[in-house]
Write a protein that holds these residues in place. Sequence first.
Motif, PDB file in Angstrom:
ATOM      1  N   VAL A   1       0.850  -1.202   0.000  1.00 46.96           N
ATOM      2  CA  VAL A   1       0.000   0.000   0.000  1.00 46.96           C
ATOM      3  C   VAL A   1       0.880   1.244   0.000  1.00 46.96           C
ATOM      4  O   VAL A   1       0.660   2.184  -0.779  1.00 46.96           O
ATOM      5  CB  VAL A   1      -0.965  -0.010   1.209  1.00 46.96           C
ATOM      6  CG1 VAL A   1      -1.649   1.348   1.370  1.00 46.96           C
ATOM      7  CG2 VAL A   1      -1.999  -1.119   1.046  1.00 46.96           C
TER       8      VAL A   1
ATOM      9  N   GLY B   1       2.349   1.974  -3.262  1.00 48.53           N
ATOM     10  CA  GLY B   1       1.383   2.242  -4.324  1.00 48.53           C
ATOM     11  C   GLY B   1       1.038   1.027  -5.165  1.00 48.53           C
ATOM     12  O   GLY B   1       0.446   1.168  -6.232  1.00 48.53           O
TER      13      GLY B   1
ATOM     14  N   LEU C   1      -0.873  -1.511  -4.057  1.00 49.58           N
ATOM     15  CA  LEU C   1      -2.239  -1.901  -3.689  1.00 49.58           C
ATOM     16  C   LEU C   1      -3.014  -0.655  -3.291  1.00 49.58           C
ATOM     17  O   LEU C   1      -2.457   0.259  -2.674  1.00 49.58           O
ATOM     18  CB  LEU C   1      -2.237  -2.865  -2.493  1.00 49.58           C
ATOM     19  CG  LEU C   1      -1.929  -4.326  -2.739  1.00 49.58           C
ATOM     20  CD1 LEU C   1      -1.878  -5.067  -1.404  1.00 49.58           C
ATOM     21  CD2 LEU C   1      -2.967  -4.954  -3.639  1.00 49.58           C
ATOM     22  N   ARG C   2      -4.295  -0.648  -3.631  1.00 51.97           N
ATOM     23  CA  ARG C   2      -5.160   0.457  -3.205  1.00 51.97           C
ATOM     24  C   ARG C   2      -5.775   0.095  -1.863  1.00 51.97           C
ATOM     25  O   ARG C   2      -6.236  -1.032  -1.657  1.00 51.97           O
ATOM     26  CB  ARG C   2      -6.269   0.688  -4.234  1.00 51.97           C
ATOM     27  CG  ARG C   2      -7.117   1.920  -3.905  1.00 51.97           C
ATOM     28  CD  ARG C   2      -8.092   2.258  -5.010  1.00 51.97           C
ATOM     29  NE  ARG C   2      -9.303   1.452  -4.972  1.00 51.97           N
ATOM     30  CZ  ARG C   2     -10.342   1.686  -4.174  1.00 51.97           C
ATOM     31  NH1 ARG C   2     -10.305   2.687  -3.322  1.00 51.97           N
ATOM     32  NH2 ARG C   2     -11.408   0.924  -4.224  1.00 51.97           N
TER      33      ARG C   2
ATOM     34  N   GLU D   1      -8.088   2.038   1.575  1.00 47.54           N
ATOM     35  CA  GLU D   1      -8.785   3.190   2.122  1.00 47.54           C
ATOM     36  C   GLU D   1      -9.023   2.942   3.607  1.00 47.54           C
ATOM     37  O   GLU D   1      -9.168   1.799   4.028  1.00 47.54           O
ATOM     38  CB  GLU D   1     -10.166   3.368   1.472  1.00 47.54           C
ATOM     39  CG  GLU D   1     -10.155   3.719   0.017  1.00 47.54           C
ATOM     40  CD  GLU D   1     -11.565   3.803  -0.554  1.00 47.54           C
ATOM     41  OE1 GLU D   1     -12.547   3.750   0.229  1.00 47.54           O
ATOM     42  OE2 GLU D   1     -11.685   3.906  -1.773  1.00 47.54           O
TER      43      GLU D   1
ATOM     44  N   GLU E   1      -7.946  -4.243  -7.616  1.00 44.05           N
ATOM     45  CA  GLU E   1      -7.946  -2.963  -8.325  1.00 44.05           C
ATOM     46  C   GLU E   1      -6.541  -2.401  -8.365  1.00 44.05           C
ATOM     47  O   GLU E   1      -5.742  -2.586  -7.462  1.00 44.05           O
ATOM     48  CB  GLU E   1      -8.851  -1.954  -7.592  1.00 44.05           C
ATOM     49  CG  GLU E   1     -10.296  -2.388  -7.489  1.00 44.05           C
ATOM     50  CD  GLU E   1     -11.119  -1.378  -6.705  1.00 44.05           C
ATOM     51  OE1 GLU E   1     -10.711  -0.222  -6.597  1.00 44.05           O
ATOM     52  OE2 GLU E   1     -12.190  -1.786  -6.209  1.00 44.05           O
TER      53      GLU E   1
ATOM     54  N   SER F   1      -3.735   0.484  -8.057  1.00 42.21           N
ATOM     55  CA  SER F   1      -3.592   1.562  -7.103  1.00 42.21           C
ATOM     56  C   SER F   1      -3.999   2.886  -7.733  1.00 42.21           C
ATOM     57  O   SER F   1      -3.670   3.164  -8.885  1.00 42.21           O
ATOM     58  CB  SER F   1      -2.153   1.644  -6.605  1.00 42.21           C
ATOM     59  OG  SER F   1      -1.994   2.779  -5.791  1.00 42.21           O
ATOM     60  N   ALA F   2      -4.694   3.707  -6.947  1.00 41.09           N
ATOM     61  CA  ALA F   2      -5.116   5.027  -7.437  1.00 41.09           C
ATOM     62  C   ALA F   2      -4.025   6.060  -7.213  1.00 41.09           C
ATOM     63  O   ALA F   2      -4.165   7.197  -7.591  1.00 41.09           O
ATOM     64  CB  ALA F   2      -6.391   5.450  -6.732  1.00 41.09           C
ATOM     65  N   GLY F   3      -2.945   5.671  -6.520  1.00 43.60           N
ATOM     66  CA  GLY F   3      -1.917   6.641  -6.166  1.00 43.60           C
ATOM     67  C   GLY F   3      -0.781   6.538  -7.068  1.00 43.60           C
ATOM     68  O   GLY F   3       0.194   7.074  -7.105  1.00 43.60           O
TER      69      GLY F   3
END
Length: 172
Positions: free
Chosen positions: A143, A146, A148-149, A151, A168, A170-172
């Motif tokens: 995480v 970056g 793995l996504r 929250e 999914e 990673s959004a970062g």
Amino acid sequence: MSFLSDETARALAELVALDALHGDVTGAGRADDETDASPLERLRGIRALVAALEADPASIASVRDALGAGRTWSQIADAAGLSPNAAKYRWAGDDDEIAARHEASRKRKRDRPSSAPTELPGLSVAEAAAKLGVTPQAIYQRVTRGLLRAETVELPDGRKYKRVFPDEASAG
């Protein structure tokens, strides 16, 4: 004079009487059903004694006497079957401080559910680790990097849970 409160002494005497009644055996070591205390009576007697002992001021008086005699929290905790921190939490301070601390603890327990909710999105860190065959620490590292996504989900009561989305990007 006994160091136990009258209520505790009475609960103890009642349990001793049940034990003596249960100990009266006839024949080949079998209890006489007409004189034997029922299992539920015995259980009620045991629980009544435990409740009386928990509420008995003899415990705090003994702790205060031990502290006055120079005993350490470690020694007191050992005698009580607790950790030193648990013993201090239970018995440190005056009666008002102890009561306030215990009421705050009861309030937290009332205000917060005892189990994690099951309707959260994604996976917990432990679930993601099991799914990917790695340790929870590896999940946190992925995480951070970056890979793995994840929250943090905050519930209305203030509890927070880290949720991971391994399927999914990673959004970062």
